[in-house]
Motif scaffolding. Structure first.
Motif, PDB file in Angstrom:
ATOM      1  N   LYS A   5       0.805  -1.228   0.000  1.00 46.34           N
ATOM      2  CA  LYS A   5       0.000   0.000   0.000  1.00 46.34           C
ATOM      3  C   LYS A   5       0.833   1.271   0.000  1.00 46.34           C
ATOM      4  O   LYS A   5       0.374   2.310   0.442  1.00 46.34           O
ATOM      5  CB  LYS A   5      -0.925  -0.021   1.212  1.00 46.34           C
ATOM      6  CG  LYS A   5      -1.907  -1.167   1.167  1.00 46.34           C
ATOM      7  CD  LYS A   5      -2.761  -1.213   2.392  1.00 46.34           C
ATOM      8  CE  LYS A   5      -3.671  -2.427   2.304  1.00 46.34           C
ATOM      9  NZ  LYS A   5      -4.572  -2.521   3.430  1.00 46.34           N
ATOM     10  N   THR A   6       2.041   1.223  -0.557  1.00 46.81           N
ATOM     11  CA  THR A   6       2.879   2.422  -0.573  1.00 46.81           C
ATOM     12  C   THR A   6       2.393   3.452  -1.577  1.00 46.81           C
ATOM     13  O   THR A   6       2.693   4.625  -1.458  1.00 46.81           O
ATOM     14  CB  THR A   6       4.342   2.077  -0.911  1.00 46.81           C
ATOM     15  OG1 THR A   6       4.382   1.456  -2.195  1.00 46.81           O
ATOM     16  CG2 THR A   6       4.969   1.193   0.130  1.00 46.81           C
ATOM     17  N   GLY A   7       1.657   3.001  -2.588  1.00 53.38           N
ATOM     18  CA  GLY A   7       1.155   3.921  -3.596  1.00 53.38           C
ATOM     19  C   GLY A   7       2.128   4.172  -4.737  1.00 53.38           C
ATOM     20  O   GLY A   7       1.910   5.053  -5.558  1.00 53.38           O
ATOM     21  N   LEU A   8       3.196   3.378  -4.815  1.00 52.38           N
ATOM     22  CA  LEU A   8       4.171   3.560  -5.889  1.00 52.38           C
ATOM     23  C   LEU A   8       3.543   3.209  -7.231  1.00 52.38           C
ATOM     24  O   LEU A   8       3.017   2.119  -7.430  1.00 52.38           O
ATOM     25  CB  LEU A   8       5.409   2.691  -5.668  1.00 52.38           C
ATOM     26  CG  LEU A   8       6.410   2.694  -6.819  1.00 52.38           C
ATOM     27  CD1 LEU A   8       7.114   4.043  -6.890  1.00 52.38           C
ATOM     28  CD2 LEU A   8       7.410   1.578  -6.677  1.00 52.38           C
ATOM     29  N   LEU A  41       7.866   6.998   1.008  1.00 54.39           N
ATOM     30  CA  LEU A  41       7.794   6.228   2.255  1.00 54.39           C
ATOM     31  C   LEU A  41       8.234   7.032   3.470  1.00 54.39           C
ATOM     32  O   LEU A  41       8.284   6.506   4.575  1.00 54.39           O
ATOM     33  CB  LEU A  41       8.661   4.968   2.132  1.00 54.39           C
ATOM     34  CG  LEU A  41       8.252   4.010   1.018  1.00 54.39           C
ATOM     35  CD1 LEU A  41       9.227   2.853   0.934  1.00 54.39           C
ATOM     36  CD2 LEU A  41       6.841   3.501   1.244  1.00 54.39           C
ATOM     37  N   ASP A  42       8.598   8.282   3.260  1.00 52.88           N
ATOM     38  CA  ASP A  42       9.056   9.160   4.346  1.00 52.88           C
ATOM     39  C   ASP A  42      10.227   8.529   5.104  1.00 52.88           C
ATOM     40  O   ASP A  42      10.227   8.440   6.330  1.00 52.88           O
ATOM     41  CB  ASP A  42       7.906   9.485   5.286  1.00 52.88           C
ATOM     42  CG  ASP A  42       8.207  10.703   6.149  1.00 52.88           C
ATOM     43  OD1 ASP A  42       8.983  11.572   5.698  1.00 52.88           O
ATOM     44  OD2 ASP A  42       7.687  10.768   7.281  1.00 52.88           O
ATOM     45  N   LEU A  43      11.236   8.065   4.335  1.00 49.03           N
ATOM     46  CA  LEU A  43      12.416   7.439   4.922  1.00 49.03           C
ATOM     47  C   LEU A  43      13.457   8.488   5.271  1.00 49.03           C
ATOM     48  O   LEU A  43      13.636   9.455   4.540  1.00 49.03           O
ATOM     49  CB  LEU A  43      13.035   6.445   3.930  1.00 49.03           C
ATOM     50  CG  LEU A  43      12.187   5.259   3.518  1.00 49.03           C
ATOM     51  CD1 LEU A  43      12.906   4.453   2.453  1.00 49.03           C
ATOM     52  CD2 LEU A  43      11.869   4.384   4.711  1.00 49.03           C
ATOM     53  N   ASP A  44      14.165   8.257   6.373  1.00 51.02           N
ATOM     54  CA  ASP A  44      15.279   9.149   6.676  1.00 51.02           C
ATOM     55  C   ASP A  44      16.528   8.636   5.968  1.00 51.02           C
ATOM     56  O   ASP A  44      16.528   7.571   5.358  1.00 51.02           O
ATOM     57  CB  ASP A  44      15.502   9.285   8.186  1.00 51.02           C
ATOM     58  CG  ASP A  44      15.824   7.953   8.857  1.00 51.02           C
ATOM     59  OD1 ASP A  44      16.406   7.062   8.196  1.00 51.02           O
ATOM     60  OD2 ASP A  44      15.508   7.796  10.042  1.00 51.02           O
ATOM     61  N   ASP A  45      17.607   9.401   6.024  1.00 48.80           N
ATOM     62  CA  ASP A  45      18.831   9.064   5.287  1.00 48.80           C
ATOM     63  C   ASP A  45      19.464   7.753   5.731  1.00 48.80           C
ATOM     64  O   ASP A  45      20.155   7.103   4.964  1.00 48.80           O
ATOM     65  CB  ASP A  45      19.849  10.201   5.419  1.00 48.80           C
ATOM     66  CG  ASP A  45      19.396  11.442   4.672  1.00 48.80           C
ATOM     67  OD1 ASP A  45      18.557  11.315   3.760  1.00 48.80           O
ATOM     68  OD2 ASP A  45      19.874  12.538   5.009  1.00 48.80           O
ATOM     69  N   ALA A  46      19.238   7.343   6.980  1.00 44.16           N
ATOM     70  CA  ALA A  46      19.886   6.138   7.505  1.00 44.16           C
ATOM     71  C   ALA A  46      19.087   4.870   7.196  1.00 44.16           C
ATOM     72  O   ALA A  46      19.603   3.767   7.351  1.00 44.16           O
ATOM     73  CB  ALA A  46      20.078   6.262   9.013  1.00 44.16           C
ATOM     74  N   ALA A  47      17.861   5.010   6.760  1.00 45.50           N
ATOM     75  CA  ALA A  47      17.007   3.843   6.511  1.00 45.50           C
ATOM     76  C   ALA A  47      17.472   3.100   5.264  1.00 45.50           C
ATOM     77  O   ALA A  47      17.878   3.703   4.281  1.00 45.50           O
ATOM     78  CB  ALA A  47      15.563   4.280   6.355  1.00 45.50           C
ATOM     79  N   VAL A  80      12.088   8.113  -6.117  1.00 44.61           N
ATOM     80  CA  VAL A  80      10.831   8.548  -5.499  1.00 44.61           C
ATOM     81  C   VAL A  80      10.509   7.839  -4.186  1.00 44.61           C
ATOM     82  O   VAL A  80       9.755   8.370  -3.372  1.00 44.61           O
ATOM     83  CB  VAL A  80       9.628   8.407  -6.462  1.00 44.61           C
ATOM     84  CG1 VAL A  80       9.831   9.230  -7.705  1.00 44.61           C
ATOM     85  CG2 VAL A  80       9.334   6.967  -6.791  1.00 44.61           C
ATOM     86  N   LEU A  81      11.080   6.659  -3.959  1.00 45.46           N
ATOM     87  CA  LEU A  81      10.723   5.893  -2.770  1.00 45.46           C
ATOM     88  C   LEU A  81      11.026   6.583  -1.442  1.00 45.46           C
ATOM     89  O   LEU A  81      10.182   6.543  -0.544  1.00 45.46           O
ATOM     90  CB  LEU A  81      11.372   4.506  -2.808  1.00 45.46           C
ATOM     91  CG  LEU A  81      10.636   3.499  -3.665  1.00 45.46           C
ATOM     92  CD1 LEU A  81      11.384   2.181  -3.693  1.00 45.46           C
ATOM     93  CD2 LEU A  81       9.214   3.299  -3.179  1.00 45.46           C
TER      94      LEU A  81
END
Length: 75
Positions: free
Chosen positions: A23-26, A48-54, A43-44
């Motif tokens: 359900k990420t909507g990609l 997904l609102d990921l930070d740089d360390a993820a 775009v991911l």
């Protein structure tokens, strides 16, 4: 985290397109498979609102139908 993305060729539009299985909507497209891969990875993090360390593993499952000529049919 792992994301599985289905990739298909749209022959009418002459583009590769990708849709995630969860359900990420990609949903994105590009004229080349390489370009599509780059677009997905670009775009991911925002999607997904990921930070740089993820870290995110992305599995591309390419669905394509190719036709091969039968060299024996010409004989």
């Amino acid at each position: 985290m792992k994301l599985v993305v289905d990739v298909r060729w749209d022959s009418e539009a002459s583009v590769w397109y990708a849709v995630s299985r969860d359900k990420t909507g990609l949903a994105t497209e590009n004229e080349s498979l390489d370009g599509l891969r780059q677009r997905i990875l670009a775009v991911l993090p925002d999607l997904l609102d990921l930070d740089d360390a993820a870290e995110l593993d992305v599995e591309l499952v390419v669905h394509d139908i190719s036709t091969a000529s039968n060299p024996l049919a010409a004989e």
